[in-house]
Motif scaffolding. Structure first.
Motif, PDB file in Angstrom:
ATOM      1  N   GLY A  20      48.708  43.168  59.532  1.00  0.00           N
ATOM      2  CA  GLY A  20      47.752  42.196  59.026  1.00  0.00           C
ATOM      3  C   GLY A  20      48.068  41.791  57.604  1.00  0.00           C
ATOM      4  N   ILE A  21      47.175  41.004  57.030  1.00  0.00           N
ATOM      5  CA  ILE A  21      47.317  40.499  55.671  1.00  0.00           C
ATOM      6  C   ILE A  21      46.458  41.332  54.730  1.00  0.00           C
ATOM      7  N   TYR A  22      47.012  41.669  53.568  1.00  0.00           N
ATOM      8  CA  TYR A  22      46.317  42.460  52.560  1.00  0.00           C
ATOM      9  C   TYR A  22      46.446  41.787  51.195  1.00  0.00           C
ATOM     10  N   ILE A  23      45.531  42.144  50.313  1.00  0.00           N
ATOM     11  CA  ILE A  23      45.573  41.637  48.941  1.00  0.00           C
ATOM     12  C   ILE A  23      45.695  42.829  47.993  1.00  0.00           C
ATOM     13  N   LEU A  24      46.786  42.864  47.236  1.00  0.00           N
ATOM     14  CA  LEU A  24      47.019  43.911  46.248  1.00  0.00           C
ATOM     15  C   LEU A  24      46.512  43.435  44.893  1.00  0.00           C
ATOM     16  N   CYS A  25      45.629  44.202  44.284  1.00  0.00           N
ATOM     17  CA  CYS A  25      45.073  43.874  42.973  1.00  0.00           C
ATOM     18  C   CYS A  25      45.464  44.948  41.965  1.00  0.00           C
ATOM     19  N   VAL A  26      45.995  44.531  40.826  1.00  0.00           N
ATOM     20  CA  VAL A  26      46.335  45.430  39.718  1.00  0.00           C
ATOM     21  C   VAL A  26      45.487  45.032  38.522  1.00  0.00           C
ATOM     22  N   TYR A  27      44.860  46.025  37.878  1.00  0.00           N
ATOM     23  CA  TYR A  27      43.910  45.753  36.802  1.00  0.00           C
ATOM     24  C   TYR A  27      44.391  46.347  35.485  1.00  0.00           C
ATOM     25  N   GLY A  28      44.487  45.503  34.445  1.00  0.00           N
ATOM     26  CA  GLY A  28      44.671  45.977  33.077  1.00  0.00           C
ATOM     27  C   GLY A  28      43.336  45.918  32.363  1.00  0.00           C
ATOM     28  N   GLU A  29      43.327  46.135  31.053  1.00  0.00           N
ATOM     29  CA  GLU A  29      42.064  46.127  30.315  1.00  0.00           C
ATOM     30  C   GLU A  29      41.401  44.749  30.369  1.00  0.00           C
ATOM     31  N   THR A  30      42.186  43.700  30.269  1.00  0.00           N
ATOM     32  CA  THR A  30      41.620  42.353  30.270  1.00  0.00           C
ATOM     33  C   THR A  30      42.346  41.431  31.245  1.00  0.00           C
ATOM     34  N   LYS A  31      43.259  41.973  32.031  1.00  0.00           N
ATOM     35  CA  LYS A  31      44.073  41.136  32.890  1.00  0.00           C
ATOM     36  C   LYS A  31      44.007  41.609  34.343  1.00  0.00           C
ATOM     37  N   VAL A  32      44.237  40.649  35.243  1.00  0.00           N
ATOM     38  CA  VAL A  32      44.206  40.942  36.681  1.00  0.00           C
ATOM     39  C   VAL A  32      45.424  40.308  37.337  1.00  0.00           C
ATOM     40  N   PHE A  33      46.023  41.047  38.253  1.00  0.00           N
ATOM     41  CA  PHE A  33      47.110  40.524  39.067  1.00  0.00           C
ATOM     42  C   PHE A  33      46.726  40.738  40.525  1.00  0.00           C
ATOM     43  N   SER A  34      46.827  39.695  41.362  1.00  0.00           N
ATOM     44  CA  SER A  34      46.590  39.867  42.799  1.00  0.00           C
ATOM     45  C   SER A  34      47.675  39.131  43.567  1.00  0.00           C
TER      46      SER A  34
END
Length: 301
Positions: free
Chosen positions: A281-295
Protein backbone atom coordinates in the motif's frame (compact mmCIF):
# COMPACT_ATOMS: atom_id res chain seq x y z
CA UNK A 1 -9.87 5.38 1.34
CA UNK A 2 -10.38 8.76 -0.38
CA UNK A 3 -6.67 9.54 -0.87
CA UNK A 4 -5.99 6.14 -2.41
CA UNK A 5 -9.11 6.36 -4.57
CA UNK A 6 -7.91 9.62 -6.09
CA UNK A 7 -4.67 7.95 -7.20
CA UNK A 8 -6.16 4.63 -8.29
CA UNK A 9 -7.05 4.76 -11.99
CA UNK A 10 -9.33 1.70 -11.72
CA UNK A 11 -13.03 2.43 -11.43
CA UNK A 12 -14.92 0.21 -8.96
CA UNK A 13 -11.66 -1.57 -7.98
CA UNK A 14 -13.23 -4.02 -5.51
CA UNK A 15 -16.42 -4.67 -7.52
CA UNK A 16 -18.63 -3.22 -4.78
CA UNK A 17 -20.78 -1.00 -7.01
CA UNK A 18 -23.53 -2.69 -8.99
CA UNK A 19 -25.88 -1.61 -11.78
CA UNK A 20 -28.98 -3.54 -12.85
CA UNK A 21 -27.66 -6.55 -11.00
CA UNK A 22 -30.12 -9.40 -11.65
CA UNK A 23 -27.87 -12.32 -12.53
CA UNK A 24 -24.86 -14.30 -11.40
CA UNK A 25 -23.11 -13.17 -14.55
CA UNK A 26 -20.52 -10.44 -14.42
CA UNK A 27 -22.09 -8.49 -17.30
CA UNK A 28 -25.11 -7.66 -15.13
CA UNK A 29 -23.08 -6.34 -12.22
CA UNK A 30 -19.89 -4.63 -11.14
CA UNK A 31 -20.31 -1.64 -13.46
CA UNK A 32 -18.31 -0.33 -15.34
CA UNK A 33 -16.38 -3.60 -15.70
CA UNK A 34 -17.42 -5.69 -18.71
CA UNK A 35 -16.53 -8.81 -20.73
CA UNK A 36 -14.25 -8.33 -23.79
CA UNK A 37 -15.16 -11.81 -25.11
CA UNK A 38 -18.30 -13.96 -25.18
CA UNK A 39 -17.27 -15.88 -22.06
CA UNK A 40 -19.08 -14.95 -18.87
CA UNK A 41 -17.20 -14.30 -15.60
CA UNK A 42 -19.24 -14.70 -12.42
CA UNK A 43 -20.14 -12.17 -9.76
CA UNK A 44 -20.08 -12.78 -5.99
CA UNK A 45 -21.69 -10.29 -3.65
CA UNK A 46 -22.45 -10.37 0.07
CA UNK A 47 -23.89 -13.14 2.19
CA UNK A 48 -27.47 -13.38 0.89
CA UNK A 49 -27.40 -11.36 -2.31
CA UNK A 50 -30.39 -10.37 -4.41
CA UNK A 51 -28.09 -10.79 -7.40
CA UNK A 52 -24.93 -12.75 -8.06
CA UNK A 53 -23.66 -15.66 -5.99
CA UNK A 54 -22.92 -15.39 -2.31
CA UNK A 55 -19.40 -14.08 -1.82
CA UNK A 56 -18.94 -16.27 1.24
CA UNK A 57 -20.50 -19.63 0.35
CA UNK A 58 -21.08 -20.25 -3.34
CA UNK A 59 -21.15 -22.99 -6.01
CA UNK A 60 -17.38 -22.60 -6.48
CA UNK A 61 -16.48 -22.98 -2.80
CA UNK A 62 -15.95 -20.72 0.18
CA UNK A 63 -13.96 -17.50 0.31
CA UNK A 64 -14.11 -14.23 2.22
CA UNK A 65 -13.62 -11.12 0.04
CA UNK A 66 -10.18 -9.56 0.23
CA UNK A 67 -11.84 -6.15 0.59
CA UNK A 68 -15.48 -5.15 1.01
CA UNK A 69 -18.17 -7.75 0.31
CA UNK A 70 -17.72 -8.59 -3.38
CA UNK A 71 -15.37 -10.23 -5.86
CA UNK A 72 -15.50 -11.87 -9.29
CA UNK A 73 -14.58 -15.31 -10.58
CA UNK A 74 -13.01 -16.35 -13.89
CA UNK A 75 -11.92 -19.54 -15.63
CA UNK A 76 -8.22 -19.49 -16.49
CA UNK A 77 -8.68 -22.87 -18.20
CA UNK A 78 -11.96 -24.49 -19.19
CA UNK A 79 -11.77 -26.90 -22.08
CA UNK A 80 -9.36 -26.26 -24.97
CA UNK A 81 -8.52 -22.56 -25.20
CA UNK A 82 -11.63 -21.27 -23.42
CA UNK A 83 -10.92 -18.33 -21.11
CA UNK A 84 -12.80 -15.72 -19.06
CA UNK A 85 -11.60 -12.11 -18.97
CA UNK A 86 -12.69 -8.98 -17.16
CA UNK A 87 -12.08 -5.54 -18.64
CA UNK A 88 -12.63 -1.92 -17.62
CA UNK A 89 -11.92 1.54 -18.98
CA UNK A 90 -9.36 3.46 -16.91
CA UNK A 91 -10.24 6.74 -15.25
CA UNK A 92 -7.39 8.49 -17.12
CA UNK A 93 -5.42 7.72 -20.27
CA UNK A 94 -1.86 6.60 -19.49
CA UNK A 95 1.01 8.91 -20.43
CA UNK A 96 3.96 7.81 -22.56
CA UNK A 97 7.16 7.18 -20.59
CA UNK A 98 5.50 7.33 -17.17
CA UNK A 99 5.74 4.43 -14.74
CA UNK A 100 2.68 2.82 -13.17
CA UNK A 101 2.19 0.31 -10.38
CA UNK A 102 -0.50 -2.35 -10.84
CA UNK A 103 -1.75 -4.93 -8.37
CA UNK A 104 -4.69 -7.28 -7.91
CA UNK A 105 -5.45 -10.20 -5.61
CA UNK A 106 -6.42 -13.76 -6.57
CA UNK A 107 -7.55 -16.89 -4.77
CA UNK A 108 -8.15 -20.36 -6.22
CA UNK A 109 -11.74 -21.55 -5.89
CA UNK A 110 -11.45 -24.60 -3.67
CA UNK A 111 -13.98 -26.81 -5.50
CA UNK A 112 -11.88 -26.68 -8.68
CA UNK A 113 -9.06 -29.21 -8.92
CA UNK A 114 -6.58 -27.48 -11.20
CA UNK A 115 -4.11 -24.68 -10.51
CA UNK A 116 -1.96 -22.56 -12.80
CA UNK A 117 0.60 -19.78 -12.73
CA UNK A 118 -0.78 -18.07 -15.84
CA UNK A 119 -2.70 -14.91 -15.02
CA UNK A 120 -1.84 -11.32 -15.84
CA UNK A 121 -3.06 -7.82 -16.59
CA UNK A 122 -2.95 -6.31 -20.07
CA UNK A 123 -3.21 -2.53 -20.45
CA UNK A 124 -4.15 -1.40 -23.95
CA UNK A 125 -5.29 1.51 -26.10
CA UNK A 126 -8.24 -0.44 -27.48
CA UNK A 127 -10.52 -3.10 -26.02
CA UNK A 128 -8.95 -6.52 -26.82
CA UNK A 129 -12.19 -7.89 -28.29
CA UNK A 130 -12.68 -11.55 -29.20
CA UNK A 131 -16.02 -12.55 -30.71
CA UNK A 132 -15.59 -16.11 -29.48
CA UNK A 133 -14.55 -17.61 -26.16
CA UNK A 134 -10.91 -18.41 -26.82
CA UNK A 135 -7.75 -16.89 -25.37
CA UNK A 136 -6.62 -13.32 -26.10
CA UNK A 137 -3.10 -13.50 -27.61
CA UNK A 138 -1.54 -10.47 -25.95
CA UNK A 139 1.47 -9.92 -23.71
CA UNK A 140 0.39 -8.62 -20.28
CA UNK A 141 2.53 -5.86 -18.76
CA UNK A 142 2.07 -7.37 -15.29
CA UNK A 143 1.75 -11.11 -14.70
CA UNK A 144 2.19 -13.72 -12.04
CA UNK A 145 5.79 -15.05 -12.10
CA UNK A 146 6.27 -18.24 -14.10
CA UNK A 147 6.59 -21.19 -11.74
CA UNK A 148 4.60 -19.52 -8.95
CA UNK A 149 1.66 -21.94 -9.15
CA UNK A 150 -1.37 -20.35 -7.50
CA UNK A 151 -2.59 -23.27 -5.39
CA UNK A 152 -3.78 -21.32 -2.32
CA UNK A 153 -7.56 -21.46 -1.90
CA UNK A 154 -7.56 -20.25 1.70
CA UNK A 155 -5.75 -16.91 1.33
CA UNK A 156 -5.55 -14.17 -1.27
CA UNK A 157 -2.33 -13.87 -3.31
CA UNK A 158 -1.13 -10.53 -4.62
CA UNK A 159 -0.10 -10.16 -8.26
CA UNK A 160 1.81 -6.91 -8.81
CA UNK A 161 4.37 -5.12 -10.92
CA UNK A 162 5.64 -1.83 -12.30
CA UNK A 163 5.59 -0.98 -16.00
CA UNK A 164 6.28 1.99 -18.28
CA UNK A 165 3.34 3.16 -20.39
CA UNK A 166 3.65 3.41 -24.15
CA UNK A 167 1.08 6.20 -24.05
CA UNK A 168 -2.63 6.25 -24.88
CA UNK A 169 -3.61 3.14 -22.91
CA UNK A 170 -7.25 3.30 -21.84
CA UNK A 171 -8.26 -0.25 -20.87
CA UNK A 172 -7.27 -2.86 -18.29
CA UNK A 173 -7.95 -6.57 -18.93
CA UNK A 174 -7.25 -9.44 -16.52
CA UNK A 175 -7.05 -13.14 -17.38
CA UNK A 176 -4.87 -15.87 -18.89
CA UNK A 177 -3.30 -14.66 -22.14
CA UNK A 178 -1.65 -17.99 -23.07
CA UNK A 179 -3.04 -20.82 -25.18
CA UNK A 180 -3.39 -24.32 -23.76
CA UNK A 181 -0.01 -25.42 -25.13
CA UNK A 182 1.78 -22.75 -23.11
CA UNK A 183 -0.45 -22.76 -20.02
CA UNK A 184 0.98 -24.49 -16.95
CA UNK A 185 -1.56 -26.71 -15.18
CA UNK A 186 -1.25 -28.95 -12.12
CA UNK A 187 -3.72 -30.92 -10.01
CA UNK A 188 -3.86 -28.93 -6.78
CA UNK A 189 -6.18 -31.29 -4.89
CA UNK A 190 -4.75 -34.75 -5.70
CA UNK A 191 -7.82 -35.64 -7.73
CA UNK A 192 -10.27 -34.56 -5.02
CA UNK A 193 -11.60 -31.44 -6.72
CA UNK A 194 -15.21 -31.54 -7.89
CA UNK A 195 -14.49 -29.72 -11.17
CA UNK A 196 -11.53 -30.34 -13.46
CA UNK A 197 -10.81 -26.70 -14.31
CA UNK A 198 -8.71 -23.81 -13.02
CA UNK A 199 -11.04 -21.16 -11.63
CA UNK A 200 -9.97 -18.11 -9.61
CA UNK A 201 -11.50 -15.26 -7.67
CA UNK A 202 -10.25 -11.69 -8.23
CA UNK A 203 -10.52 -8.71 -5.88
CA UNK A 204 -9.11 -5.22 -5.26
CA UNK A 205 -7.51 -4.06 -8.51
CA UNK A 206 -5.24 -0.98 -8.33
CA UNK A 207 -3.39 1.00 -11.00
CA UNK A 208 -1.40 3.89 -9.53
CA UNK A 209 0.87 6.36 -11.35
CA UNK A 210 4.20 6.33 -9.53
CA UNK A 211 4.63 10.09 -9.91
CA UNK A 212 1.59 10.45 -7.66
CA UNK A 213 3.97 9.37 -4.89
CA UNK A 214 6.17 12.37 -5.59
CA UNK A 215 5.49 16.07 -5.37
CA UNK A 216 1.76 15.97 -4.68
CA UNK A 217 1.07 16.77 -1.03
CA UNK A 218 4.74 16.30 -0.13
CA UNK A 219 6.07 18.78 2.44
CA UNK A 220 9.74 19.69 2.71
CA UNK A 221 11.04 22.51 4.88
CA UNK A 222 14.41 20.79 5.25
CA UNK A 223 15.71 21.53 1.75
CA UNK A 224 18.25 18.87 0.78
CA UNK A 225 18.92 17.85 4.37
CA UNK A 226 16.53 14.86 4.26
CA UNK A 227 16.41 12.33 1.45
CA UNK A 228 14.47 9.07 1.08
CA UNK A 229 15.49 6.25 -1.26
CA UNK A 230 13.81 4.35 -2.82
CA UNK A 231 10.25 5.66 -2.69
CA UNK A 232 8.75 2.38 -3.95
CA UNK A 233 9.95 -1.13 -3.09
CA UNK A 234 8.77 -4.67 -2.44
CA UNK A 235 7.48 -5.79 0.95
CA UNK A 236 10.34 -6.80 3.26
CA UNK A 237 12.91 -4.54 1.60
CA UNK A 238 14.90 -1.93 3.50
CA UNK A 239 14.60 1.72 2.55
CA UNK A 240 16.99 4.50 3.45
CA UNK A 241 16.49 7.91 5.05
CA UNK A 242 19.56 10.13 4.80
CA UNK A 243 19.89 13.08 7.17
CA UNK A 244 22.43 15.91 7.03
CA UNK A 245 20.97 17.44 10.20
CA UNK A 246 23.27 17.40 13.21
CA UNK A 247 20.56 16.71 15.79
CA UNK A 248 18.25 13.69 15.96
CA UNK A 249 14.77 14.01 14.45
CA UNK A 250 11.60 12.09 15.20
CA UNK A 251 9.83 10.24 12.41
CA UNK A 252 6.39 8.67 12.02
CA UNK A 253 5.07 6.46 9.22
CA UNK A 254 1.35 6.65 8.44
CA UNK A 255 -0.84 4.46 6.25
CA UNK A 256 -2.82 6.30 3.59
CA UNK A 257 -5.91 6.27 5.82
CA UNK A 258 -4.04 8.04 8.63
CA UNK A 259 -3.06 5.18 10.95
CA UNK A 260 0.40 5.45 12.50
CA UNK A 261 2.22 2.19 11.84
CA UNK A 262 5.80 3.03 12.78
CA UNK A 263 7.74 5.69 14.69
CA UNK A 264 11.28 6.31 15.92
CA UNK A 265 14.39 8.45 15.61
CA UNK A 266 16.24 9.61 12.50
CA UNK A 267 19.91 10.22 13.33
CA UNK A 268 22.53 12.16 11.42
CA UNK A 269 23.78 10.07 8.48
CA UNK A 270 22.23 7.01 6.90
CA UNK A 271 19.19 5.42 8.56
CA UNK A 272 17.82 2.08 7.37
CA UNK A 273 14.15 1.26 7.93
CA UNK A 274 12.71 -2.19 7.28
CA UNK A 275 9.30 -2.85 5.74
CA UNK A 276 8.70 -6.50 6.61
CA UNK A 277 5.79 -5.63 8.93
CA UNK A 278 4.06 -3.44 6.35
CA UNK A 279 1.30 -4.67 4.06
CA UNK A 280 1.29 -3.51 0.46
CA UNK A 281 0.00 0.00 0.00
CA UNK A 282 0.83 3.69 0.13
CA UNK A 283 2.40 5.28 3.22
CA UNK A 284 3.44 8.76 4.26
CA UNK A 285 6.78 9.18 6.04
CA UNK A 286 7.00 12.28 8.24
CA UNK A 287 10.24 13.59 9.78
CA UNK A 288 10.03 16.34 12.40
CA UNK A 289 12.66 18.91 13.40
CA UNK A 290 12.16 21.68 15.95
CA UNK A 291 10.49 23.97 13.41
CA UNK A 292 10.57 21.95 10.21
CA UNK A 293 8.60 19.07 8.70
CA UNK A 294 9.43 16.66 5.90
CA UNK A 295 6.83 14.27 4.45
CA UNK A 296 7.11 11.87 1.54
CA UNK A 297 4.86 9.24 0.03
CA UNK A 298 6.29 5.74 -0.36
CA UNK A 299 4.81 2.63 -1.92
CA UNK A 300 5.18 -0.94 -0.64
CA UNK A 301 4.18 -3.64 -3.14
Amino acid sequence: HPSEAQMNLVNNPSFEDTLNCDSIHFIHASYPWFMPTNCTPDYYYGLNPTCGNSALQNPSGFQMPYEGIAYVGIFLTDGANTRDYICSALLNTLISGKQYYLEFFVSRANLFALATDDIGAYISQQIPINSGCSFLPYQPQVENPQGNILTDSLNWTKISGIFTAQGGENYLTIGNFKDSTNTTIIDADSGNGEYNNAYYYIDKVSLIPLDSLQGINDVNNFGKSINVFPTFFTKGATFQVNSNISQDCNFELFSIDGRKVLSGIIQHGNNYLKSENLISGIYILCVYGETKVFSKKILVY
